[in-house]
Design a protein around this motif. Structure first.
Motif, PDB file in Angstrom:
ATOM      1  N   ASP A 470       0.876  -1.159   0.000  1.00 55.61           N
ATOM      2  CA  ASP A 470       0.000   0.000   0.000  1.00 55.61           C
ATOM      3  C   ASP A 470       0.921   1.219   0.000  1.00 55.61           C
ATOM      4  N   PRO A 471       0.867   2.069  -1.018  1.00 53.37           N
ATOM      5  CA  PRO A 471       1.876   3.122  -1.119  1.00 53.37           C
ATOM      6  C   PRO A 471       1.811   4.191  -0.048  1.00 53.37           C
ATOM      7  N   GLY A 472       0.652   4.351   0.551  1.00 58.92           N
ATOM      8  CA  GLY A 472       0.540   5.431   1.534  1.00 58.92           C
ATOM      9  C   GLY A 472       0.508   6.790   0.856  1.00 58.92           C
ATOM     10  N   SER A 473       1.117   7.776   1.508  1.00 50.50           N
ATOM     11  CA  SER A 473       0.965   9.169   1.077  1.00 50.50           C
ATOM     12  C   SER A 473       1.624   9.495  -0.257  1.00 50.50           C
ATOM     13  N   VAL A 474       2.537   8.662  -0.768  1.00 47.80           N
ATOM     14  CA  VAL A 474       3.084   8.961  -2.103  1.00 47.80           C
ATOM     15  C   VAL A 474       1.998   8.859  -3.170  1.00 47.80           C
ATOM     16  N   HIS A 475       0.876   8.212  -2.837  1.00 47.22           N
ATOM     17  CA  HIS A 475      -0.240   8.118  -3.763  1.00 47.22           C
ATOM     18  C   HIS A 475      -0.970   9.449  -3.904  1.00 47.22           C
ATOM     19  N   LYS A 476      -0.784  10.374  -2.940  1.00 44.27           N
ATOM     20  CA  LYS A 476      -1.518  11.640  -2.940  1.00 44.27           C
ATOM     21  C   LYS A 476      -1.161  12.503  -4.144  1.00 44.27           C
ATOM     22  N   ALA A 477       0.033  12.304  -4.715  1.00 45.11           N
ATOM     23  CA  ALA A 477       0.403  13.083  -5.897  1.00 45.11           C
ATOM     24  C   ALA A 477      -0.554  12.819  -7.050  1.00 45.11           C
ATOM     25  N   ILE A 478      -1.105  11.596  -7.143  1.00 48.53           N
ATOM     26  CA  ILE A 478      -2.073  11.280  -8.202  1.00 48.53           C
ATOM     27  C   ILE A 478      -3.348  12.082  -7.989  1.00 48.53           C
ATOM     28  N   ILE A 479      -3.826  12.178  -6.744  1.00 45.43           N
ATOM     29  CA  ILE A 479      -5.064  12.900  -6.453  1.00 45.43           C
ATOM     30  C   ILE A 479      -4.876  14.393  -6.708  1.00 45.43           C
ATOM     31  N   PHE A 480      -3.750  14.967  -6.298  1.00 42.88           N
ATOM     32  CA  PHE A 480      -3.508  16.389  -6.536  1.00 42.88           C
ATOM     33  C   PHE A 480      -3.347  16.663  -8.033  1.00 42.88           C
ATOM     34  N   GLY A 481      -2.693  15.764  -8.757  1.00 40.57           N
ATOM     35  CA  GLY A 481      -2.557  15.971 -10.190  1.00 40.57           C
ATOM     36  C   GLY A 481      -3.892  15.904 -10.895  1.00 40.57           C
ATOM     37  N   ALA A 482      -4.760  14.952 -10.507  1.00 38.92           N
ATOM     38  CA  ALA A 482      -6.093  14.860 -11.104  1.00 38.92           C
ATOM     39  C   ALA A 482      -6.917  16.090 -10.756  1.00 38.92           C
ATOM     40  N   GLY A 483      -6.774  16.606  -9.486  1.00 39.86           N
ATOM     41  CA  GLY A 483      -7.515  17.810  -9.093  1.00 39.86           C
ATOM     42  C   GLY A 483      -7.092  19.015  -9.920  1.00 39.86           C
ATOM     43  N   LEU A 484      -5.795  19.170 -10.203  1.00 34.35           N
ATOM     44  CA  LEU A 484      -5.338  20.268 -11.050  1.00 34.35           C
ATOM     45  C   LEU A 484      -5.854  20.118 -12.470  1.00 34.35           C
ATOM     46  N   GLU A 485      -5.777  18.894 -12.998  1.00 34.23           N
ATOM     47  CA  GLU A 485      -6.187  18.655 -14.391  1.00 34.23           C
ATOM     48  C   GLU A 485      -7.690  18.843 -14.562  1.00 34.23           C
ATOM     49  N   GLU A 486      -8.476  18.491 -13.546  1.00 38.22           N
ATOM     50  CA  GLU A 486      -9.928  18.598 -13.642  1.00 38.22           C
ATOM     51  C   GLU A 486     -10.450  19.941 -13.144  1.00 38.22           C
ATOM     52  N   GLY A 487      -9.561  20.829 -12.711  1.00 37.97           N
ATOM     53  CA  GLY A 487      -9.976  22.155 -12.271  1.00 37.97           C
ATOM     54  C   GLY A 487     -10.551  22.200 -10.878  1.00 37.97           C
ATOM     55  N   VAL A 488     -10.407  21.169 -10.115  1.00 31.61           N
ATOM     56  CA  VAL A 488     -10.906  21.152  -8.754  1.00 31.61           C
ATOM     57  C   VAL A 488     -10.074  22.095  -7.879  1.00 31.61           C
ATOM     58  N   SER A 583      -9.971   5.926   2.352  1.00 34.72           N
ATOM     59  CA  SER A 583      -8.697   5.192   2.354  1.00 34.72           C
ATOM     60  C   SER A 583      -7.984   5.227   1.007  1.00 34.72           C
ATOM     61  N   ILE A 584      -8.734   5.125  -0.088  1.00 34.98           N
ATOM     62  CA  ILE A 584      -8.087   5.038  -1.401  1.00 34.98           C
ATOM     63  C   ILE A 584      -7.328   6.325  -1.747  1.00 34.98           C
ATOM     64  N   PRO A 585      -7.877   7.516  -1.561  1.00 34.83           N
ATOM     65  CA  PRO A 585      -7.124   8.729  -1.929  1.00 34.83           C
ATOM     66  C   PRO A 585      -5.798   8.878  -1.187  1.00 34.83           C
ATOM     67  N   ILE A 586      -5.712   8.390   0.026  1.00 40.68           N
ATOM     68  CA  ILE A 586      -4.471   8.556   0.780  1.00 40.68           C
ATOM     69  C   ILE A 586      -3.550   7.334   0.659  1.00 40.68           C
ATOM     70  N   GLY A 587      -3.853   6.454  -0.312  1.00 39.35           N
ATOM     71  CA  GLY A 587      -2.930   5.381  -0.653  1.00 39.35           C
ATOM     72  C   GLY A 587      -3.114   4.085   0.084  1.00 39.35           C
ATOM     73  N   HIS A 588      -4.322   3.831   0.593  1.00 37.81           N
ATOM     74  CA  HIS A 588      -4.610   2.540   1.198  1.00 37.81           C
ATOM     75  C   HIS A 588      -5.708   1.857   0.364  1.00 37.81           C
ATOM     76  N   SER A 589      -5.779   0.516   0.523  1.00 37.14           N
ATOM     77  CA  SER A 589      -6.652  -0.285  -0.337  1.00 37.14           C
ATOM     78  C   SER A 589      -6.231  -0.152  -1.802  1.00 37.14           C
ATOM     79  N   VAL A 590      -4.961   0.143  -2.003  1.00 37.37           N
ATOM     80  CA  VAL A 590      -4.375   0.224  -3.348  1.00 37.37           C
ATOM     81  C   VAL A 590      -3.091  -0.593  -3.325  1.00 37.37           C
ATOM     82  N   ASP A 591      -2.975  -1.535  -4.234  1.00 36.84           N
ATOM     83  CA  ASP A 591      -1.772  -2.384  -4.305  1.00 36.84           C
ATOM     84  C   ASP A 591      -0.898  -1.923  -5.470  1.00 36.84           C
ATOM     85  N   VAL A 592       0.346  -1.587  -5.142  1.00 35.69           N
ATOM     86  CA  VAL A 592       1.272  -1.115  -6.175  1.00 35.69           C
ATOM     87  C   VAL A 592       2.648  -1.728  -5.920  1.00 35.69           C
ATOM     88  N   THR A 593       3.521  -1.549  -6.912  1.00 37.00           N
ATOM     89  CA  THR A 593       4.932  -1.917  -6.752  1.00 37.00           C
ATOM     90  C   THR A 593       5.753  -0.626  -6.725  1.00 37.00           C
TER      91      THR A 593
END
Length: 753
Positions: A470-488, A583-593
């Motif tokens: 579970d990547p944890g907080s390094v996953h937050k960059a995806i949420i912030f990038g999507a928020g910028l791209e979608e104008g949120v 949980s998913i936005p902050i990098g839990h319940s997500v399996d990554v390498t």
């Protein structure tokens, strides 16, 4: 000389009695000497001379010349008979003589002369001439005498017959058969003899000099031995051509069980040299039959034996033990990139890592030498004997994108930092953001590939592609990038942020609570605000979150080139539960390498363009030609402007004095990144402990490289555990590639305006 009558042997009739038709008496058919008559030197028989004296001159002028004696080979009557003309045809001659011979000729008209018609007429004319001349010339008299004798004989044969003269029989002359030419027979015989001797000579030359498979192959199978010509396995090299692993010359040791007299004694002598258990060697040297029922004459004892060891084996002079050319895998760096390179088996077949993934490229094709050997234990080839060689085709080599020096430094730093915090598993990756090339990919633990049998299988795994977390907080960059791209949000957005947020029955808190104060987006990343991240995800919605996870490459293998790469897993909205929005936005319940997350940050550093990370630079054929792999997959995830805005926000993580990533600062360079604290997933369950991570890029104003560090330790945040390791690795990378230091200072950030 009187004319010669036809050869009496040429008359085809048989029997000795006179013919009923008044012709000349038939001969006995015996021919040859039996038909011959005695002749005086003047050409007449003694009996005919006596008859001539008693008959007077008249009889002498009417007798035809007797036949001369002819004796030819075989005594066959093969000359055709010519019908004799009646005596009446010579009446003119008889009239001219005026003697009693004329009357005798008329009475003997049916009698047939043995001589041809021309000869009979000549004899009659000769007789008439002799009468007129009164015995003038001896020659004429002799001719007349012969003619008279012939006529007299025919007259006598016709006496007592009261028949009228019969016309002569006219028979078609038969073709005369020519006797064989002796010279021709000799020439033909000589030719046949010469042809026979020539054929024999050619055959002897063919058997003795020319190849004669029909005879030479008789029993050949019993004298043939097949030796495998092993194809040289291709090497694996770093990006500069330095070998990471390659094949070197060695020997293999084999046994012929049919020749070994004492297997136990031989095994005892060989075991220390080959490093193989004595009992195992005994089993291999035991006599056994092949499925065909034939005794086996070959058994492997050891492969890849160093040449000096093989020489010691041969010095033992054990009957039935031999060595042949072989190869063994040489790993100059021992554990350098061992988890990437992998291992090969005893027969140089790839078993793990890149050796297994590209085994068909590296292995090549073995050849074969089939030869005829002599009657000795060494299987010495017979000179000029049967020999057939199928040349081996060497394998190709791989050039990796890995930099050997960078790889060594990453492995050293990762091992020291993980062990210092009593960690068990770690991974570190360096990516060139412009090309997607993986410059270093280190794993902890590692192993010595030259003695891989001494290490457990888990130590040989490549953590970057098999370490599922579970990547944890390094996953937050995806949420912030999507928020910028979608104008949120934008880079200047300021929100009031509560200290907690509830999702279903779970409360999510910040480690640096704002207490309802307004917080900038830079501050939210610097302090890793869970509440702010969840609020952005709520505005995006589950589907947008899921879509951007996929766009950034989560949920499937990157296709880097490592075998068995884990795909990870992201949940589609249909599978979300009550706590998933928290949980998913902050990098839990997500399996990554670790590699997948490194590729996410490489896309952010590359102006929002995701490039498939890859390890293979090119393939080098045996002839030296190079073939580049297919171009890596690319896609634009977010716009370059939003990617730049996101880098601006992430630089606050290492800039704000008490931010989570201050341990990742590098003197002289601006760094943008994110820390994370996650969990390790083992068999679908979380393992005890935490996964600390730090992923960053530098220089932040114009990134060149991304470095990602993951470490599984009993406890500790990403900034404290992974931050120092990241700093060491990134600093070495920038200096190694001589990246100029940043010329501008980092922006001034305010977390709580």
């Amino acid at each position: 000389m009187p004319p010669r009558t036809p050869d009496p042997r040429r008359n085809p009739s048989r029997g000795g009695r006179p013919a009923d038709d008044g012709s000349a008496p038939a001969r006995s058919g015996r021919g040859g000497i039996f038909e011959a008559q005695a002749y005086t030197p003047r050409g007449r028989s003694v009996r005919e001379q006596a008859r001539s004296r008693t008959s007077g001159q008249a009889a002498e002028t009417t007798e035809p010349a007797p036949p001369t004696l002819r004796v030819v080979d075989g005594g066959r009557a093969d000359e055709p008979r010519t019908p004799r003309q009646p005596a009446a045809r010579s009446g003119a001659a008889g009239g001219r003589t005026g003697t009693a011979a004329g009357a005798a000729k008329k009475a003997a008209a049916p009698a047939r002369s043995r001589a041809p018609r021309a000869q009979t007429g000549a004899a009659t004319k000769a007789g008439g001439a002799a009468t007129k001349a009164g015995g003038a010339a001896p020659k004429a008299r002799s001719t007349a005498t012969n003619a008279r004798g012939t006529a007299d004989n025919r007259s006598t044969a016709a006496k007592g017959r009261a028949t009228a003269p019969r016309p002569p029989l006219r028979r078609k002359p038969r073709a005369q058969l020519k006797l064989a030419d002796s010279n021709r027979r000799l020439r033909l015989g000589a030719f046949l003899a010469l042809a026979m001797f020539a054929g024999i000579g050619i055959r002897l030359i063919t058997l003795q000099v020319m190849p004669t498979p029909a005879y030479a192959n008789g029993g050949l199978q019993d004298r043939l031995r097949s030796v495998t010509l092993f194809a040289s396995r291709g090497g694996i090299y770093d990006r500069s051509g330095v070998p990471l692993t390659h094949s070197v010359e060695a020997r293999y040791v084999y046994a012929d069980p049919t020749l070994i007299e004492n297997p136990a004694e031989a095994a005892a002598k060989l075991s220390p040299l080959l490093g193989v258990a004595r009992s195992d060697l005994e089993k291999r040297m035991a006599k056994r039959k092949l499925p065909t029922g034939v005794q086996s004459t070959f058994a492997w004892l050891a492969r890849g034996v160093p040449i000096d060891k093989a020489n010691q084996v041969m010095a033992l002079n054990i009957k039935g033990i031999g060595t042949e050319y072989d190869e063994r895998r040489e790993i100059p760096g021992a554990d350098l990139a061992a988890n990437l390179i992998g291992i090969t088996g005893e027969d140089l077949t790839g078993l793990e890592g890149l050796e297994a993934r590209y085994d068909d490229v590296l292995r090549g094709t073995n050849g074969k030498h089939l030869f005829e050997f002599g009657n000795d234990a060494a299987y010495t080839p017979i000179p000029n004997g049967y020999s057939e060689i199928q040349e081996a085709k060497p394998g190709s080599s791989l050039t990796l994108t890995i930099d050997r020096d960078l790889q060594y430094e990453f492995q050293r730093s990762l091992s020291e930092n993980v062990q210092a915090r009593k960690g068990t598993v770690g991974a570190a990756i360096a990516i060139d953001i412009k090309t997607g090339e993986v410059l270093a990919q280190a794993s902890q633990p590692t192993f010595n590939a030259a003695d891989w049998e001494d290490y457990p299988a888990v130590d040989r795994e490549d953590a970057a592609t098999s370490f599922v977390v579970d990547p944890g907080s390094v996953h937050k960059a995806i949420i912030f990038g999507a928020g910028l791209e979608e104008g949120v949000i934008n880079k200047n957005t300021v929100w009031p942020v509560p200290s907690t947020i509830d999702k279903a029955d779970t409360t999510y808190r910040d480690t640096h609570p704002a207490g309802g104060k307004k917080m900038t987006m830079a501050g939210a990343l610097a302090y890793s605000s869970n509440v702010t991240t969840i609020k952005i995800a709520d505005k995006l919605g589950p589907q947008k979150v899921y879509d951007y996870q996929l766009k950034f490459g989560l949920g499937k293998p990157t296709g880097e080139g490592m075998p068995g790469e884990a795909s990870g897993r992201v949940l589609p909205p249909a599978e979300w539960n009550g706590t998933s929005p928290g949980s998913i936005p902050i990098g839990h319940s997500v399996d990554v390498t670790p590699l997948q997350m490194a590729a996410v940050y490489a896309a952010i550093a590359n102006d929002g363009k995701w490039i498939q990370p890859h390890l293979i630079k090119d393939t080098v054929a045996p002839d030296g030609s190079r073939v580049a792999p297919p171009a890596p997959e690319t896609r634009q995830v977010i716009s370059p402007q939003h990617a730049a805005d996101l880098r601006y926000l992430m630089e606050a993580v290492t800039t704000i004095p008490d931010a989570t990533g201050v341990n990742g600062r590098i003197k002289g360079y601006r760094v943008a990144g994110k820390t994370g604290t996650g969990l390790r997933v083992v068999d679908g369950k979380y393992a005890a402990g935490e996964v600390a991570s730090f992923i960053g890029m530098a220089p932040a104003e114009a990134p060149r490289y991304v470095v990602a560090v993951f470490a599984f330790t009993p406890s500790g945040g990403g900034g404290d555990v992974a931050g120092p390791a990241f700093r060491e690795m990134m600093q070495y990378t920038l200096q190694h590639y001589r990246v100029p230091p940043s010329t501008k200072s980092a922006p001034k950030y305010t977390a709580f305006p």
